[in-house]
Design a protein around this motif. Structure first.
Motif, short mmCIF file in Angstrom:
data_model
loop_
_atom_site.label_atom_id
_atom_site.label_comp_id
_atom_site.label_asym_id
_atom_site.label_seq_id
_atom_site.Cartn_x
_atom_site.Cartn_y
_atom_site.Cartn_z
N ALA A 362 8.97 34.92 58.80
CA ALA A 362 9.96 34.03 58.83
C ALA A 362 11.42 34.78 59.11
N TRP A 363 11.48 35.84 58.64
CA TRP A 363 13.05 36.49 58.99
C TRP A 363 12.87 36.68 60.47
N ARG A 364 12.02 37.14 61.09
CA ARG A 364 12.05 37.64 62.49
C ARG A 364 12.25 36.10 63.20
N VAL A 365 12.09 35.09 62.97
CA VAL A 365 12.29 33.92 63.65
C VAL A 365 13.52 33.24 63.50
N LEU A 366 14.28 33.91 62.42
CA LEU A 366 15.55 33.31 61.94
C LEU A 366 16.81 33.76 62.81
N ALA A 367 17.36 32.94 63.28
CA ALA A 367 18.76 33.46 64.22
C ALA A 367 19.92 34.01 63.36
N PRO A 368 20.45 34.99 63.96
CA PRO A 368 21.55 35.61 63.16
C PRO A 368 22.59 34.59 62.69
N GLY A 369 22.87 34.69 61.53
CA GLY A 369 23.72 33.91 60.93
C GLY A 369 23.24 32.78 60.08
N GLY A 370 21.66 32.43 60.51
CA GLY A 370 20.74 31.56 59.59
C GLY A 370 20.43 31.79 58.36
N VAL A 371 19.98 30.85 57.86
CA VAL A 371 19.59 30.68 56.33
C VAL A 371 18.15 30.36 56.03
N LEU A 372 17.57 31.29 55.44
CA LEU A 372 16.15 30.90 54.61
C LEU A 372 16.09 30.70 53.26
N LEU A 373 15.33 29.76 53.05
CA LEU A 373 15.14 29.37 51.79
C LEU A 373 13.77 29.87 51.19
N TYR A 374 13.55 30.62 50.17
CA TYR A 374 12.41 31.15 49.54
C TYR A 374 12.13 30.44 48.35
N ALA A 375 11.25 29.78 48.25
CA ALA A 375 10.71 28.91 47.27
C ALA A 375 9.39 29.03 46.71
N THR A 376 9.18 28.85 45.35
CA THR A 376 7.78 28.69 44.73
C THR A 376 7.93 27.66 43.64
N CYS A 377 6.49 27.33 43.51
CA CYS A 377 6.49 26.49 42.16
C CYS A 377 5.78 27.37 40.97
N SER A 378 6.36 28.75 41.09
CA SER A 378 5.69 29.64 40.01
C SER A 378 6.73 30.04 39.00
N ILE A 379 6.45 30.43 38.04
CA ILE A 379 7.54 30.98 37.20
C ILE A 379 7.19 32.36 36.66
N LEU A 380 6.53 32.97 37.66
CA LEU A 380 6.26 34.53 37.23
C LEU A 380 7.10 35.29 38.13
N GLN A 381 7.65 36.26 37.70
CA GLN A 381 8.86 37.02 37.97
C GLN A 381 8.24 37.91 39.41
N ALA A 382 7.00 38.34 39.13
CA ALA A 382 6.40 39.09 40.27
C ALA A 382 6.47 38.24 41.72
N GLU A 383 6.23 36.92 41.66
CA GLU A 383 6.26 36.13 42.95
C GLU A 383 7.62 35.76 43.20
N ASN A 384 8.63 35.68 42.37
CA ASN A 384 9.90 35.08 42.48
C ASN A 384 11.01 36.34 42.55
N ALA A 385 11.72 36.64 41.38
CA ALA A 385 12.71 37.61 41.69
C ALA A 385 12.37 38.94 42.28
N ALA A 386 11.09 39.49 41.82
CA ALA A 386 10.84 40.79 42.29
C ALA A 386 10.39 40.82 43.57
N GLN A 387 9.78 39.67 44.11
CA GLN A 387 9.54 39.71 45.59
C GLN A 387 10.75 39.52 46.29
N VAL A 388 11.62 38.76 46.05
CA VAL A 388 12.84 38.60 46.55
C VAL A 388 13.56 40.09 46.56
N ASP A 389 13.63 40.70 45.85
CA ASP A 389 14.34 42.22 45.40
C ASP A 389 13.60 43.05 46.39
N ALA A 390 12.45 43.14 46.54
CA ALA A 390 11.62 43.79 47.52
C ALA A 390 12.17 43.57 48.75
N PHE A 391 12.12 42.21 49.14
CA PHE A 391 12.44 41.94 50.57
C PHE A 391 13.80 42.33 50.84
#
Length: 435
Positions: A362-391
């Motif tokens: 998804a980042w490859r198709v996002l224009a410079p200056g554009g915004v990506l919203l990463y969202a889940t219906c999870s409450i596990l940090q491995a899928e959420n905060a940790a996933q975004v930190d790694a990205f």
């Protein structure tokens, strides 16, 4: 099956539960198949209520069977076990009239080909009436691996998460602002005897005091309103694409979030992807009912497989990308209690790999200056905060933008809402800007 004092809906509920408990089937899918067989909307509501109640208290029902049945039920007794869960759920927590509940459930045994076990069903249900079901730990139905992860991620909130996940979810509506205002629709509800409260932080949301059948909602078929939890509605505010911009919903089905964006701004140039043709057809149907997305580009595609649907030399980049990724769904257990039966620890590694693959693509198709919203219906940090930190660590031109308290508590570079907070589902949001 012939109807016999309400036995038929109990038998259908038992068949649904048998498939979910013993054959690994999805509750949602089984209900979608079973409910149309019932002509009476009250019977459909009863079957749904029984199945949800039975799954939420599965641990208590199983404790009763272990204590009260001298010989453990075998693999061939799946239908009987499911029927007993149906009977127990009617008595507690649903609190249906005992005589009718017992008689109808005993009658259902005959419809299920278990006539020879009617006496056993009758005896066990009457014992449940006399003694009540045994108590069980609130988290007894949660697999050990998931309990351990939640305790590690949310040690101070674990008990509240379990309690909220065991409670029926409220019914949230999203008013289609192309068809009228939220206040106007609230008045239409009042005129039909349905009371609702506005969601203060959600511009299009109404929360019903008592859930109703979709058919009871005025103008639903005409696209005036949709059923969508408040947490899912907040996605439109978190992404907030510029007017008329080019937007990608990379995991679009069933289409509610993309439709919400189009209701707010019909000039958006929307591309919606889903890997499943049948699920993408639901997106099309959603857009059609709501009167949006006539010019939307709907494609059957894996969002991460860019060669199949997007080429760097020919594909225009997007100003905004919504990436509501496949996840453990641990934030919506109250809506899908069978998650606790079917989710495995090994699933998490596969899900995290898929999420990372989708993020990078998804980042490859996002224009410079554009915004990506990463969202889940999870409450596990491995899928959420940790996933975004790694990205963020592997993506030099990505920067997290802060979201405010409307989206939950701070969690890494994003915000996390836990189940039940604000009356909403558990959900994670992270807003990422491409430098």
């Amino acid at each position: 099956m012939n109807d016999d004092k309400g036995a038929r809906p109990r038998a259908i509920a038992a068949q649904v539960l048998d498939a979910v408990l013993h054959r690994g089937r999805s509750l949602k899918a089984e209900l979608a198949t079973a409910l149309p067989a019932l002509a009476d909307v009250r019977d459909r509501a009863l079957v749904e209520a029984i199945c949800f109640a039975a799954l939420r208290q599965q641990a208590r029902a199983d404790a009763a069977l272990r204590a009260w049945v001298p010989r453990p039920l075998g693999k061939r007794d799946g239908a009987l076990r499911a029927l007993l869960h149906v009977g127990f759920a009617q008595l507690d927590p649903l609190g249906l009239p005992p005589h009718a509940a017992v008689d109808a459930t005993v009658g259902a045994a005959r419809l299920l080909g278990r006539a020879h076990q009617r006496g056993m069903v009758n005896a066990l249900l009457r014992r449940a009436l006399r003694e009540g079901l045994p108590d069980a730990r609130a988290d007894a139905g949660w697999p050990a691996w998931l309990r351990d992860r939640l305790r590690a991620d949310w040690p101070e909130d674990f008990d509240a998460i379990v309690a909220a996940s065991a409670s029926p979810a409220p019914m949230w509506l999203r008013v289609n602002r192309l068809r009228g205002s939220r206040d106007e629709y609230a008045e239409r509800l009042r005129e039909t005897g349905i009371e609702a409260t506005t969601g203060e932080a959600l511009a299009d949301a109404l929360r019903l005091h008592v859930p109703v059948a979709v058919a009871a909602l005025p103008g639903f078929d005409d696209g005036d309103v949709s059923v969508q939890d408040g947490s899912a509605q907040a996605v439109a505010d978190a992404l907030a694409p510029p007017v008329g911009s080019r937007v990608l919903d990379a995991c679009a089905a069933p289409g509610g979030k993309a439709a919400h964006l189009l209701e707010r701004d019909p000039s958006l140039r929307m591309t919606a992807l889903d890997v499943d043709p049948e699920r993408l057809e639901r997106v099309r149907e959603t857009f059609l009912r709501l009167g949006v997305g006539e010019d939307a580009d709907l494609r059957v595609a894996d969002g991460a497989d860019l060669e199949k649907w997007w080429g760097e030399t020919t594909g225009d980049r997007f100003d905004a990308v919504l990436l509501d990724v496949p996840c453990s769904a641990t934030g919506i257990v109250r809506r899908q209690p069978d998650i606790l039966l079917h989710r495995r620890a090994a699933d998490l590694d596969a899900l995290r790999a898929t999420q990372a693959r989708l993020l990078d693509a998804a980042w490859r198709v996002l224009a410079p200056g554009g915004v990506l919203l990463y969202a889940t219906c999870s409450i596990l940090q491995a899928e959420n905060a940790a996933q975004v930190d790694a990205f963020l660590a592997r993506t030099p031109d990505a920067a997290a933008e802060p979201l405010d308290a409307r989206f939950g508590r701070v969690s890494g570079a994003g915000r996390q809402r836990l189940p039940g907070e604000g009356g909403m589902d558990g959900f994670f949001y992270a807003r990422l800007r491409r430098r």
